[in-house]
Design an enzyme around this catalytic site. Structure first.
Site, PDB file in Angstrom:
ATOM      1  N   ASP A  52       0.870  -1.182   0.000  1.00 20.94           N
ATOM      2  CA  ASP A  52       0.000   0.000   0.000  1.00 20.94           C
ATOM      3  C   ASP A  52       0.896   1.217   0.000  1.00 20.94           C
ATOM      4  OD1 ASP A  52      -2.259   1.879   0.631  1.00 20.94           O
ATOM      5  OD2 ASP A  52      -3.272  -0.022   0.950  1.00 20.94           O
TER       6      ASP A  52
ATOM      7  N   ASN B  29      -3.591   5.541 -12.887  1.00 25.06           N
ATOM      8  CA  ASN B  29      -3.330   4.746 -11.683  1.00 25.06           C
ATOM      9  C   ASN B  29      -3.973   3.357 -11.792  1.00 25.06           C
ATOM     10  OD1 ASN B  29      -2.495   4.694  -8.715  1.00 25.06           O
ATOM     11  ND2 ASN B  29      -4.658   4.181  -8.586  1.00 25.06           N
TER      12      ASN B  29
ATOM     13  N   THR C 136     -16.353  -4.170 -10.869  1.00 25.75           N
ATOM     14  CA  THR C 136     -17.539  -3.560 -10.272  1.00 25.75           C
ATOM     15  C   THR C 136     -18.794  -3.896 -11.069  1.00 25.75           C
ATOM     16  OG1 THR C 136     -18.626  -1.440  -9.840  1.00 25.75           O
ATOM     17  CG2 THR C 136     -16.902  -1.410 -11.491  1.00 25.75           C
TER      18      THR C 136
ATOM     19  N   SER D 277     -18.923   6.311 -15.271  1.00 24.88           N
ATOM     20  CA  SER D 277     -17.998   7.332 -14.764  1.00 24.88           C
ATOM     21  C   SER D 277     -16.613   6.964 -15.281  1.00 24.88           C
ATOM     22  CB  SER D 277     -17.973   7.373 -13.228  1.00 24.88           C
ATOM     23  OG  SER D 277     -17.262   6.258 -12.707  1.00 24.88           O
TER      24      SER D 277
ATOM     25  N   HIS E 186     -15.514   3.994 -13.204  1.00 23.54           N
ATOM     26  CA  HIS E 186     -16.093   2.696 -13.572  1.00 23.54           C
ATOM     27  C   HIS E 186     -15.509   2.203 -14.905  1.00 23.54           C
ATOM     28  CE1 HIS E 186     -19.262   3.754 -10.534  1.00 23.54           C
ATOM     29  NE2 HIS E 186     -19.249   2.464 -10.339  1.00 23.54           N
TER      30      HIS E 186
ATOM     31  N   GLN F  84     -18.335  -6.482  -8.261  1.00 22.90           N
ATOM     32  CA  GLN F  84     -18.883  -6.305  -6.911  1.00 22.90           C
ATOM     33  C   GLN F  84     -19.879  -5.156  -6.862  1.00 22.90           C
ATOM     34  OE1 GLN F  84     -17.039  -6.991  -2.745  1.00 22.90           O
ATOM     35  NE2 GLN F  84     -16.334  -4.978  -3.337  1.00 22.90           N
TER      36      GLN F  84
ATOM     37  N   VAL G 237     -20.589  -1.912  -1.255  1.00 21.88           N
ATOM     38  CA  VAL G 237     -20.348  -2.540   0.048  1.00 21.88           C
ATOM     39  C   VAL G 237     -20.705  -1.565   1.179  1.00 21.88           C
ATOM     40  CG1 VAL G 237     -18.593  -3.654   1.502  1.00 21.88           C
ATOM     41  CG2 VAL G 237     -18.484  -3.882  -0.981  1.00 21.88           C
TER      42      VAL G 237
ATOM     43  N   GLU H 192     -27.353   9.797 -14.363  1.00 18.17           N
ATOM     44  CA  GLU H 192     -27.667   8.368 -14.313  1.00 18.17           C
ATOM     45  C   GLU H 192     -29.182   8.207 -14.410  1.00 18.17           C
ATOM     46  OE1 GLU H 192     -26.437   6.768 -10.470  1.00 18.17           O
ATOM     47  OE2 GLU H 192     -27.440   8.379  -9.386  1.00 18.17           O
TER      48      GLU H 192
HETATM   49  N1  USQ Z   1     -26.422   7.780  -3.875  1.00 15.88           N
HETATM   50  C1  USQ Z   1     -27.391   8.539  -3.262  1.00 15.88           C
HETATM   51  N2  USQ Z   1     -27.009   9.290  -2.195  1.00 15.88           N
HETATM   52  C2  USQ Z   1     -25.735   9.299  -1.693  1.00 15.88           C
HETATM   53  C3  USQ Z   1     -24.757   8.505  -2.314  1.00 15.88           C
HETATM   54  C4  USQ Z   1     -25.130   7.760  -3.410  1.00 15.88           C
HETATM   55  O1  USQ Z   1     -28.554   8.565  -3.683  1.00 15.88           O
HETATM   56  O2  USQ Z   1     -25.473  10.008  -0.711  1.00 15.88           O
HETATM   57  C5  USQ Z   1     -26.787   6.952  -5.032  1.00 15.88           C
HETATM   58  C6  USQ Z   1     -25.959   7.214  -6.282  1.00 15.88           C
HETATM   59  O3  USQ Z   1     -26.519   8.257  -7.055  1.00 15.88           O
HETATM   60  C7  USQ Z   1     -26.002   5.869  -6.968  1.00 15.88           C
HETATM   61  C8  USQ Z   1     -26.074   4.880  -5.817  1.00 15.88           C
HETATM   62  O4  USQ Z   1     -26.512   5.611  -4.678  1.00 15.88           O
HETATM   63  O5  USQ Z   1     -27.156   5.748  -7.749  1.00 15.88           O
HETATM   64  C9  USQ Z   1     -24.775   4.197  -5.483  1.00 15.88           C
HETATM   65  O6  USQ Z   1     -23.811   5.182  -5.235  1.00 15.88           O
HETATM   66  P1  USQ Z   1     -22.523   4.878  -4.336  1.00 15.88           P
HETATM   67  O7  USQ Z   1     -21.763   6.156  -4.190  1.00 15.88           O
HETATM   68  O8  USQ Z   1     -22.891   4.144  -3.106  1.00 15.88           O
HETATM   69  O9  USQ Z   1     -21.755   3.816  -5.243  1.00 15.88           O
HETATM   70  P2  USQ Z   1     -21.018   3.951  -6.639  1.00 15.88           P
HETATM   71  O10 USQ Z   1     -20.663   5.338  -7.009  1.00 15.88           O
HETATM   72  O11 USQ Z   1     -21.808   3.167  -7.617  1.00 15.88           O
HETATM   73  O12 USQ Z   1     -19.645   3.231  -6.323  1.00 15.88           O
HETATM   74  C10 USQ Z   1     -19.475   2.284  -5.266  1.00 15.88           C
HETATM   75  C11 USQ Z   1     -18.003   2.154  -4.966  1.00 15.88           C
HETATM   76  C12 USQ Z   1     -17.303   1.662  -6.210  1.00 15.88           C
HETATM   77  C13 USQ Z   1     -17.926   0.374  -6.681  1.00 15.88           C
HETATM   78  C14 USQ Z   1     -19.418   0.521  -6.848  1.00 15.88           C
HETATM   79  C15 USQ Z   1     -20.152  -0.763  -7.102  1.00 15.88           C
HETATM   80  O13 USQ Z   1     -17.488   3.420  -4.572  1.00 15.88           O
HETATM   81  O14 USQ Z   1     -15.927   1.493  -5.940  1.00 15.88           O
HETATM   82  O15 USQ Z   1     -17.361   0.053  -7.901  1.00 15.88           O
HETATM   83  O16 USQ Z   1     -19.992   1.039  -5.640  1.00 15.88           O
HETATM   84  S1  USQ Z   1     -21.543  -0.528  -8.164  1.00 15.88           S
HETATM   85  O17 USQ Z   1     -22.347   0.578  -7.690  1.00 15.88           O
HETATM   86  O18 USQ Z   1     -22.319  -1.768  -8.172  1.00 15.88           O
HETATM   87  O19 USQ Z   1     -21.000  -0.215  -9.456  1.00 15.88           O
END
Ligand code: USQ
Length: 399
Positions: A31, A118, A144, A179, A182, A208, A211, A328
Site C-alpha cells: 500500500d 493509476n 464492479t 464514470s 467505472h 462487486q 459494500v 444516471e
Molecule cells: N447515492 C445517493 N445518495 C448518496 C450517495 C449515493 O442517492 O449520498 C446513489 C448514487 O446516485 C447511486 C447509488 O446511490 O445511484 C450508489 O452510489 P454509491 O456512491 O454508493 O456507489 P457507486 O458510485 O456506484 O460506487 C461504489 C463504490 C465503487 C464500486 C461501486 C459498485 O465506490 O468502488 O465500484 O460502488 S456498483 O455501484 O455496483 O457499481
C-alpha cells in the site's frame, strides 16, 4: 495458501487480511496510503479512527499471532512490484489497489487522468509481473457491477449467448460504465481477459456491488484492527454515508428520486465471497466472472431500512431528496445474476437491518468526528452541471 493483497491498508484489504490469517493463510500486502490522502484532499476523515500502519501491524501481530508481511510499494513502480511478487511467490493475488470513487474521477481532467493512469497501468503492471515471476498465481481482480451499467435486459455473469444474423456465439456482455472510474474497471477487464487468453494466466474478475458495514468478526473489539469508514461524497458509499448521516441527525441524502437500483452487500459478505473465490481457483488459462452482491435494492429502500435500524437504536432518522449530481437513470430495469458464488457456498447475510444496527452502534461513539465534517455531507461534484440544469433534471421531474 499464500495470498498477496494489493491495497492492504484499505477498507476491504485490511478486513480481508485479518479474515485470511484466521483461516490459516499467509498474507503479504502493499500500500502507499493514497486512500488516506484522497480522503484528506476532499476535506474529510474516516468516521472510525484509522491507526498508523506501524500501529496496525503491531496490533495484527499481537492479536492474530502472525505477521502481515508489508511493503510500501506502488503498483506503478514496476521493478519494486515485480521483486515483491518474485520473493513472496503468491498462490493468489487480490487486487484491491485502485482509486475506487466515481465522483473523484469526475472532478476535473486532472482527477480523471490520474484515475485512469493509476488504475489501468497499475493493473497492467500486475498482469506483467504475474507473467514474469508467478504465472501460476490466481488473480482475484476487483471489478464492479458498475461495469455493466443499467441495461434494459437481465445481466449475466460476464458472458452471454447471442444469436446475430443467424449465427451464435458466447460473447462478453456489453459494458456501459457511468464514470471515468467505472470505465477503468472495464479497461482492466479487457486487459485481464486478454492476458488469460494470451499468456495462460488465471483470473476471477469480481463484479462487486456497493459494500457497506463497519466490521467483520475477525476484527474483534480492538479499535486498532477496525477498518476505515468513509462518509464523504467521494469515498463514502450510499449506506455508509446514510448511517453516518443518521448518527448526526442529518437528513439522508437520497439523490433524485432515489429509485436507482443497485446490488449491495455487507462488508462481511464481501470478505466471505473473496475468500471463497481465493480458495476455489480457476484452471490455468481460465478467465471467469463472478457477480458479487447480496441483493438488489433501490436507494430509497435502503434509506427506509436505515430509518428502521435508527429507530431501533433510538435515532429519529429523516430522509431527504437532493438534486442528483450524477448523470444516471433514475427509473430503470435491473436484474443481474449472482449464481456462481452461491454455487461455491456463499451464504448471503439477508438481515440487512441487523447489519445497519451494528453499524449505527459502532458509529455512535464517533458522532463528534462526523459532526465536525457535517458541511461536506451534501455533494457538489457534478457529472455535467450545465447540461443537467439545461435539461431541468430535478427530483420533481424524475420522481
Ligand atoms: N447515492 C445517493 N445518495 C448518496 C450517495 C449515493 O442517492 O449520498 C446513489 C448514487 O446516485 C447511486 C447509488 O446511490 O445511484 C450508489 O452510489 P454509491 O456512491 O454508493 O456507489 P457507486 O458510485 O456506484 O460506487 C461504489 C463504490 C465503487 C464500486 C461501486 C459498485 O465506490 O468502488 O465500484 O460502488 S456498483 O455501484 O455496483 O457499481
Amino acid at each position: 495458501m499464500k495470498v498477496f493483497i494489493a491495497g492492504v491498508d484499505g477498507y476491504l484489504g485490511w478486513a480481508l487480511a485479518q479474515h485470511l490469517v484466521k483461516r490459516g493463510h499467509t498474507v503479504a500486502g502493499n500500500d502507499i496510503f493514497l486512500r488516506r490522502e484522497w480522503v484528506e484532499e476532499v476535506e474529510s476523515t474516516s468516521a472510525t479512527p484509522v491507526y498508523s500502519i506501524d500501529e496496525r501491524l503491531a496490533a495484527f501481530r499481537e492479536v492474530h499471532g502472525v505477521d502481515l508481511i508489508f511493503r510500501e510499494v506502488d503498483l506503478l513502480d514496476y521493478p519494486a512490484l515485480r521483486e515483491f511478487l518474485a520473493e513472496f511467490q503468491p498462490d493468489a493475488i487480490v487486487h484491491l489497489a485502485e482509486m475506487p470513487s466515481a465522483p473523484y474521477s469526475m472532478i476535473d481532467q486532472k482527477h480523471a487522468a490520474f484515475t485512469q493512469t493509476n488504475n489501468v497501468i497499475g493493473s497492467l503492471n500486475v498482469l506483467w509481473a504475474m507473467r514474469e515471476v508467478c504465472p501460476d498465481a490466481h488473480l482475484v481482480k476487483l471489478g464492479t457491477m458498475g461495469e455493466y451499467g443499467t441495461p434494459n435486459v437481465d445481466i449475466p455473469e460476464g458472458f452471454f449467448e447471442i444469436e446475430y444474423r443467424g449465427r451464435k456465439d458466447v460473447l462478453p456482455f456489453p459494458r456501459q460504465a457511468n464514470s471515468f472510474y467505472h470505465l477503468t474497471k472495464v479497461h482492466d477487464t479487457n486487459n485481464t481477459m486478454f492476458a488469460c487468453k494470451t499468456w495462460g494466466l488465471r483470473s476471477t474478475d469480481i463484479m462487486q456491488g456497493v459494500v457497506f458495514g463497519t466490521r467483520i468478526d475477525a476484527m474483534g473489539d480492538d479499535p486498532r484492527l477496525f477498518t476505515r469508514l468513509d462518509f464523504d461524497q467521494c469515498f463514502g458509499t450510499a449506506v455508509n454515508r446514510f448511517c453516518c448521516q443518521a448518527v448526526v441527525g442529518h437528513p439522508l441524502t437520497l439523490f433524485g428520486s432515489g429509485h436507482m437500483r443497485r446490488g449491495f452487500l455487507p462488508l462481511r459478505d464481501s470478505i466471505q465471497c473473496l475468500t471463497i473465490t481465493i480458495e476455489n481457483p480457476p484452471q490455468k488459462g481460465e478467465y471467469r466472472v463472478f457477480n458479487q452482491f447480496e441483493e438488489t435494492y433501490t436507494i430509497e429502500e435502503l434509506a427506509q431500512k436505515v430509518k428502521e435500524a435508527g429507530a431501533a437504536v433510538g435515532l429519529d432518522v429523516e430522509i431527504g431528496y437532493y438534486e442528483n449530481p450524477r448523470t444516471e437513470k433514475h427509473e430503470h430495469y435491473y436484474n443481474p445474476d449472482r449464481q456462481h458464488l452461491i454455487d461455491l457456498g456463499y451464504v448471503p447475510t439477508h438481515d440487512v437491518v441487523a447489519e445497519m444496527k451494528i453499524m449505527l452502534q459502532d458509529l455512535l461513539p464517533h458522532r463528534d468526528r462526523i459532526m465536525e465534517k457535517r458541511e461536506i455531507l451534501v455533494p457538489d461534484i457534478w457529472w455535467d452541471r450545465e447540461r443537467h440544469r439545461a435539461q431541468q433534471i430535478s427530483p420533481e421531474t424524475t420522481k
